[in-house]
Design an enzyme around this catalytic site. Structure first.
Site, PDB file in Angstrom:
ATOM      1  N   ARG A  84      -9.553  -1.485 -12.705  1.00  0.00           N
ATOM      2  CA  ARG A  84      -8.772  -2.696 -12.942  1.00  0.00           C
ATOM      3  C   ARG A  84      -9.648  -3.709 -13.681  1.00  0.00           C
ATOM      4  O   ARG A  84     -10.792  -3.945 -13.304  1.00  0.00           O
ATOM      5  CB  ARG A  84      -8.269  -3.273 -11.619  1.00  0.00           C
ATOM      6  N   ARG A 153      -9.240 -12.456  -6.143  1.00  0.00           N
ATOM      7  CA  ARG A 153      -8.794 -11.518  -7.175  1.00  0.00           C
ATOM      8  C   ARG A 153      -8.473 -12.266  -8.480  1.00  0.00           C
ATOM      9  O   ARG A 153      -8.689 -13.461  -8.596  1.00  0.00           O
ATOM     10  CB  ARG A 153      -7.565 -10.748  -6.683  1.00  0.00           C
ATOM     11  N   LYS A 220      -8.733  -9.470   0.881  1.00  0.00           N
ATOM     12  CA  LYS A 220      -8.541  -9.999  -0.472  1.00  0.00           C
ATOM     13  C   LYS A 220      -7.951 -11.405  -0.425  1.00  0.00           C
ATOM     14  O   LYS A 220      -7.311 -11.800   0.565  1.00  0.00           O
ATOM     15  CB  LYS A 220      -7.627  -9.077  -1.261  1.00  0.00           C
ATOM     16  N   LYS A 222      -5.851 -14.297  -3.065  1.00  0.00           N
ATOM     17  CA  LYS A 222      -5.131 -14.391  -4.328  1.00  0.00           C
ATOM     18  C   LYS A 222      -4.758 -15.835  -4.644  1.00  0.00           C
ATOM     19  O   LYS A 222      -4.287 -16.565  -3.767  1.00  0.00           O
ATOM     20  CB  LYS A 222      -3.875 -13.519  -4.280  1.00  0.00           C
ATOM     21  N   CYS A 441       5.646  -1.000  -8.318  1.00  0.00           N
ATOM     22  CA  CYS A 441       4.226  -0.655  -8.242  1.00  0.00           C
ATOM     23  C   CYS A 441       4.031   0.764  -8.790  1.00  0.00           C
ATOM     24  O   CYS A 441       4.991   1.468  -9.096  1.00  0.00           O
ATOM     25  CB  CYS A 441       3.728  -0.742  -6.804  1.00  0.00           C
ATOM     26  N   CYS A 447      -1.414   6.578  -6.154  1.00  0.00           N
ATOM     27  CA  CYS A 447      -1.758   5.669  -5.061  1.00  0.00           C
ATOM     28  C   CYS A 447      -1.790   6.414  -3.735  1.00  0.00           C
ATOM     29  O   CYS A 447      -0.799   7.039  -3.327  1.00  0.00           O
ATOM     30  CB  CYS A 447      -0.761   4.519  -4.983  1.00  0.00           C
ATOM     31  N   CYS A 486       5.192   1.556  -0.782  1.00  0.00           N
ATOM     32  CA  CYS A 486       4.724   1.289   0.581  1.00  0.00           C
ATOM     33  C   CYS A 486       4.887  -0.195   0.848  1.00  0.00           C
ATOM     34  O   CYS A 486       5.217  -0.962  -0.058  1.00  0.00           O
ATOM     35  CB  CYS A 486       3.280   1.749   0.753  1.00  0.00           C
ATOM     36  N   CYS A 490       2.519  -4.804  -3.482  1.00  0.00           N
ATOM     37  CA  CYS A 490       1.929  -5.023  -4.803  1.00  0.00           C
ATOM     38  C   CYS A 490       2.918  -5.560  -5.831  1.00  0.00           C
ATOM     39  O   CYS A 490       2.517  -6.261  -6.746  1.00  0.00           O
ATOM     40  CB  CYS A 490       1.293  -3.731  -5.315  1.00  0.00           C
TER      41      CYS A 490
END
Length: 576
Positions: A84, A153, A220, A222, A441, A447, A486, A490
């Site tokens: 990424r 992120r 994480k 954001k 996603c 994934c 899932c 995302c």
């Protein structure tokens, strides 16, 4: 973070998780990455090093389409790596575009993907090519550092082709916040760029990681910056959001939201999506201070024992929003001002050609699920490559996985139009508004968390829904629809007016009722359903919506008013 501060960080509800041990023993994200990446015996990494690799912007994956076959042949999984690339505000130059395209062709699977956080993803990279790819990204003045991992992120920012000056100013702040919150460890340069090895210890933590410390954040983090009337960054979904306040045509400052987040776990009501709450207003020059102090609060109070309860939203919900505001003011040494009025109208992209206030042209292209590739007559990747060769403006990745060819001069516009026609590129005008409002996603096959398809399946589901929309006369009416493989969130599924979250192969939980401008969560409507049930459920609702909606009433509001689902007022009652 001073040594005594590090020692005061105590896990909530139990001992530190295994990831906390991995981070603390990694010597600032080094671990054994140099040795394991160079190991020629296997195409994969040990799990501890895979966890550290995330901080460097990459995930180990395997092709799940081939998993059973390889297992029967007694071969290890078809390991590959996703990389990424950080792009604050989603802005890249034509030269950077061409360089990333070249790396995807040389080392990846000949595609690039625009993420829902305005970053790039490359897939299919083998372990032997990881270092060469990351070094190539660095050579084009971009980085993968902190694209993943327990740190801040990629900072999002509204592409805003209408107000070019405001966009430029907000983008600059996104870039500055990103730079300020980037990890300082020399490990990235040592491992990927052959930098000089530096020996670090807890004794010089303030010099190595002055914001994060040796164990970084519990999870994480954001940040997103919205420019009304567009909420395309879904600012309420961010751990920390900044809403630009424009007064007399100038950027006066930002309203601040805190405590948003999309992820949850199926069957665990202690996990839930949540919306950020507006806590006040700050001047532009105060923004970085607010961001840093908020991150340090999460560093010191986030749950380091149970990772699925470690996001900032849970920290705020555990202590209360008033506690957070008080703690923030204490660390800032000054107080936020009262939030100022603003208004959101939508959270989607405005497609086609738009002339900016600077006199330059901007073209927003529709890109299904953000996947840049060539397929038949639709030569998207080749076409964008040819445009990049002659483009003198910039490219902007949108939060909705689309692409803006920005700041096109009047002289260059004719050539760009010719290339678009030659390679079959599109602004999506021939698609339904539902398709143009869709997000998904990656999910299968790469994934490891995916329970069901998303990117590969959503287009075919839309193929079946579009005739229903046509019959109802709703082809040109925007309805926000999202799909993930899932519940990690995302593609921000909890903010879809219609959403599907993968439960098992071919089965999804269906949610409805989010706010059109991203200011209300949706609600579970049906559980564990397949395509036939989805179509049977949605067809009568869509026709009823067409006949009974009130003037300017959006789909999410309609299904609440007519009793299909109840309005969700907070993530705390998401599962009620």
């Amino acid at each position: 973070m001073a040594k005594e501060q590090i020692q005061s960080v105590k896990p909530i509800g139990g001992p530190p998780s295994d990831v906390e041990h991995i981070k603390s023993e990694s010597n600032y994200l080094r671990g054994a990455l140099v040795e394991t990446i160079g190991n020629p015996i296997t195409g994969g990494l040990p799990e501890d090093d895979n966890r550290l690799l995330k901080f460097h912007g990459s995930y180990m994956q395997d092709d799940r389409d081939l998993r059973n076959e390889r297992e029967r042949s007694k071969l290890e999984p078809a390991y590959q790596f996703m990389i990424r690339v950080v792009a604050p505000g989603g802005v890249v130059t034509p030269t950077q575009w061409l360089d990333l395209d070249g790396l995807a062709q040389k080392y990846g699977n000949h595609t690039m993907r625009i993420t829902t956080r305005q970053a790039f993803q490359m897939h299919g990279i083998l372990k032997w090519n990881l270092k060469k790819t990351i070094k190539g990204i660095n050579d084009t003045l971009m980085t993968t550092l902190a694209a993943c991992g327990d740190v801040n992120r990629n900072v999002m920012s509204n592409p805003n082709p209408y107000q070019s000056e405001i966009h430029a100013e907000v983008y600059e702040w996104a870039q500055r916040v990103s730079d300020h919150l980037a990890p300082r460890t020399p490990a990235y340069h040592e491992i990927w760029l052959d930098g000089e090895k530096v020996v670090d210890s807890l004794d010089n933590v303030e010099e190595v990681e002055p914001i994060y410390g040796p164990v970084y954040l519990p999870r994480k983090f954001k940040i997103g910056m919205a420019v009304p009337p567009s909420n395309d960054v879904d600012v309420y979904s961010q751990d920390l959001g900044f809403i630009a306040i424009i007064e007399n045509g100038k950027l006066a400052g930002f309203n601040i939201t805190a405590g948003g987040g999309m992820g949850m776990t199926h069957g665990d009501t202690a996990t839930y999506p949540q919306l950020g709450r507006i806590i006040g207003f700050c001047r532009p020059e105060q923004l970085i201070d607010v961001a840093e102090k908020t991150v340090t609060i999460q560093r010191d109070y986030g749950n380091r024992s149970v990772r699925k309860n470690a996001r900032f939203k849970y920290t705020i919900d555990r202590h209360g929003i008033e506690w957070f505001i008080s703690e923030l003011h204490n660390r800032l040494g000054w107080e936020l001002e009262e939030a100022r009025p603003f208004h959101f109208e939508h959270n989607g992209d405005r497609y086609g050609w738009v002339k900016g206030s600077n006199g330059k042209w901007n073209l927003t292209l529709f890109i299904q699920s953000g996947r840049i590739h060539d397929e038949g007559d639709y030569q998207l990747m080749t076409g964008l490559r040819e445009i990049a060769k002659i483009h003198t403006g910039d490219f902007r990745l949108t939060p909705n996985q689309n692409l803006v060819i920005a700041n096109v001069s009047g002289q260059k516009k004719r050539k760009v139009v010719e290339l678009i026609a030659q390679y079959g590129l599109t602004d999506g005008a021939h698609h339904s508004a539902l398709r143009r409002s869709s997000l998904s996603c990656v999910a299968l096959p790469t994934c490891g968390l995916a329970m069901a398809e998303a990117e590969r399946y959503l287009p075919s589901l839309l193929d079946k829904l579009e005739p229903i929309l046509d019959q109802a006369g709703l082809r040109d009416d925007e309805i926000v629809i999202r799909m993930t493989g899932c519940p990690n969130g995302c593609a921000r599924p909890a903010l879809g007016e219609i959403s599907f979250i993968g439960k098992s192969a071919g089965k999804y939980n269906m949610y409805m009722g989010a706010g059109f401008v991203g200011d209300r969560l949706n609600k579970l409507y049906r559980e564990n359903i397949g395509e036939q049930e989805i179509l049977e459920i949605l067809e009568p609702i869509i026709h009823r919506y067409a006949k009974e909606r009130e003037q300017a009433e959006h789909f999410g509001d309609f299904v609440i008013r007519t009793g299909y689902v109840k309005a969700v007022t907070s993530g705390l009652n998401f599962h009620d």
